[in-house]
Design an enzyme around this catalytic site. Structure first.
Site, PDB file in Angstrom:
ATOM      1  CE  LYS A  81      19.239  49.095  62.095  1.00 40.49           C
ATOM      2  NZ  LYS A  81      18.379  49.969  62.314  1.00 40.49           N
TER       3      LYS A  81
HETATM    4  C1  LIG Z   1      17.185  51.057  62.345  1.00 42.80           C
HETATM    5  C2  LIG Z   1      16.906  52.267  61.639  1.00 42.80           C
HETATM    6  C3  LIG Z   1      16.403  53.528  62.269  1.00 42.80           C
HETATM    7  C4  LIG Z   1      15.707  53.463  63.412  1.00 42.80           C
HETATM    8  O1  LIG Z   1      16.152  52.882  64.468  1.00 42.80           O
HETATM    9  P1  LIG Z   1      15.255  52.217  65.615  1.00 42.80           P
HETATM   10  O2  LIG Z   1      16.106  52.139  66.716  1.00 42.80           O
HETATM   11  O3  LIG Z   1      14.623  51.034  65.061  1.00 42.80           O
HETATM   12  O4  LIG Z   1      14.093  53.104  66.104  1.00 42.80           O
HETATM   13  C5  LIG Z   1      16.498  54.903  61.731  1.00 42.80           C
HETATM   14  N1  LIG Z   1      17.211  54.973  60.381  1.00 42.80           N
HETATM   15  C6  LIG Z   1      17.933  54.060  60.044  1.00 42.80           C
HETATM   16  C7  LIG Z   1      18.731  54.232  58.640  1.00 42.80           C
HETATM   17  C8  LIG Z   1      17.956  52.568  60.411  1.00 42.80           C
HETATM   18  O5  LIG Z   1      18.318  51.721  59.815  1.00 42.80           O
END
Ligand SMILES: *Cc1c(COP(=O)(O)O)cnc(C)c1O
Length: 388
Positions: free
Chosen positions: A180
């Site tokens: 991210k």
């Molecule tokens: C990455 C992601 C999540 C979950 O995040 P984590 O930190 O990996 O638990 C949820 N929704 C979307 C759209 C994502 O891209």
């Protein structure tokens, strides 16, 4: 291998983490408060509540919204499974809505069709990093007992007509997974302007206790009381220090992501081989993903699997985001979902590919991606590309 996404850690980050390791607090110390305020300030929200992952943040948001058994929550079919799973964690039922064909963002028309008497919330996903049409979604929810929640795990730093993601829905959820915009290894945050939702989220991440160890210390009391069932979803000081250090670099990273995207846009829009997603008007895109769709011409010479394999042969690890959630075995077998439920998302799934985009990519990397994609396109014999 050039990956579709990758974290960037520098010496400042390492120093920030080392400092915490030498301090009195490893978790729930001063670094948590600092990170929470830094993110909340950055996105223009009043409250930030750090939690152990984006998934935990979605779960906490469901809890704070009062979602429970018998409730329905509308989620887009085109998302990571966690968006829908968080609804199940609270014993409620996810209802899959379709997306817009050119942006793959939650379709307000589909949401209108899926709303029923049991609908209590809409979770919108800012797919690839651009905000959904929250004006339309908030209008749909207005006057009904429905809360709009933004799954902004892709869109930290994005905005819609100068209004930052973090202020477009009643609650907004971020993830700090390494792919991210910024990372704390694992981590997430809920931001909101609503005092009550913030208090419920804080309680939920700490076992449902009525007060924290800091509040007890201030009150000179050992007493705590569990008032609801919560979880240990806390984020450590070590991770929060990394997050604060990363956040300082986010504006520059967003610029770099936009630069790479605009180069890709330029080449691919003129290639006729793959088609970039449409960017909504007056939106600042955070470009977590750079997604293209194979055009009809492309599909006459290769399919998505073939393009994926050819890119791998060129040392490029593209990816696919996402298999529509309702097509996963668990959802099909437990809820009887399947093909035909969200036709736009299903059709998109056959054609999409996420190409590498991350701030540390060199110009030579993005050129390599373009050349590899166009090398496959050349086989179609209709190569006419402009220089970008
Ligand atoms: C990455 C992601 C999540 C979950 O995040 P984590 O930190 O990996 O638990 C949820 N929704 C979307 C759209 C994502 O891209």
């Amino acid at each position: 291998m050039l990956l579709y996404a990758r974290q960037h850690i520098d010496e400042d980050d390492i120093a920030a983490v080392s400092e915490v390791l030498r301090s009195d607090w490893l978790t729930t110390g001063p670094a948590v408060d600092i990170f929470e305020s830094a993110v909340a300030t950055f996105v223009g929200a009043r409250h930030g509540i750090a939690v152990s992952s984006g998934t935990a943040a979605l779960h906490a948001a469901m809890y704070a919204a009062g979602i429970g058994a018998g409730d329905e929550v509308i989620v887009p079919a085109m998302t990571f499974a966690a968006t829908a799973n968080a609804v199940l964690y609270q014993g409620a039922t996810p209802v899959f809505a379709d997306v817009e064909p050119d942006t793959l963002l939650l379709s307000p028309d589909s949401v209108r069709q899926k709303i029923g008497p049991k609908t209590r919330a809409i979770v919108a996903v800012d797919y690839a990093g651009q905000p959904c049409d929250y004006d339309a979604l908030n209008d749909i929810a207005a006057g009904r007992d429905i809360l709009v929640i933004a799954d902004a795990c892709h869109s930290l730093g994005a905005s819609d007509r100068e209004r930052p993601v973090g202020t477009l829905a009643r609650m907004t959820v971020f993830s700090f997974h390494p792919v991210k915009q910024i990372t704390t290894a694992e981590g997430g945050m809920v931001v909101t302007n609503d005092e009550c939702l913030a208090a419920r989220t804080r309680r939920f991440r700490n076992h449902g206790l009525s007060n924290t160890h800091k509040e007890r210390a201030v009150a000179g009391s050992w007493e705590y009381n569990m008032v609801d069932l919560g979880y240990n979803y806390r984020l450590s000081d070590i991770q929060c220090a990394l997050g604060t250090s990363q956040l300082a670099k986010l504006p520059g990273w967003l610029k770099r992501r936009a630069e790479i995207a605009s180069y890709y846009d330029c080449v691919f829009s003129s290639s006729g081989f793959v088609i970039p997603l449409r960017r909504r008007d007056r939106v600042k895109h955070a470009y977590h993903l750079y997604v293209v769709r194979l055009s009809g011409a492309a599909r006459s010479i290769c399919n998505r699997q073939e393009l994926y394999t050819q890119l791998r042969a060129h040392g490029i690890a593209a990816n696919v985001h996402y298999k529509p959630v309702h097509l996963h075995t668990y959802y099909q077998s437990r809820f009887g979902t399947g093909l035909g439920l969200c036709p736009v998302a299903e059709a998109a799934y056959e054609r999409i590919l996420s190409l590498p985009i991350f701030p540390a990519m060199a110009d030579s990397d993005s050129r390599r991606v373009v050349e590899a994609v166009l090398a496959v396109a050349t086989r179609s014999g209709e190569r006419q590309f402009c220089e970008c």
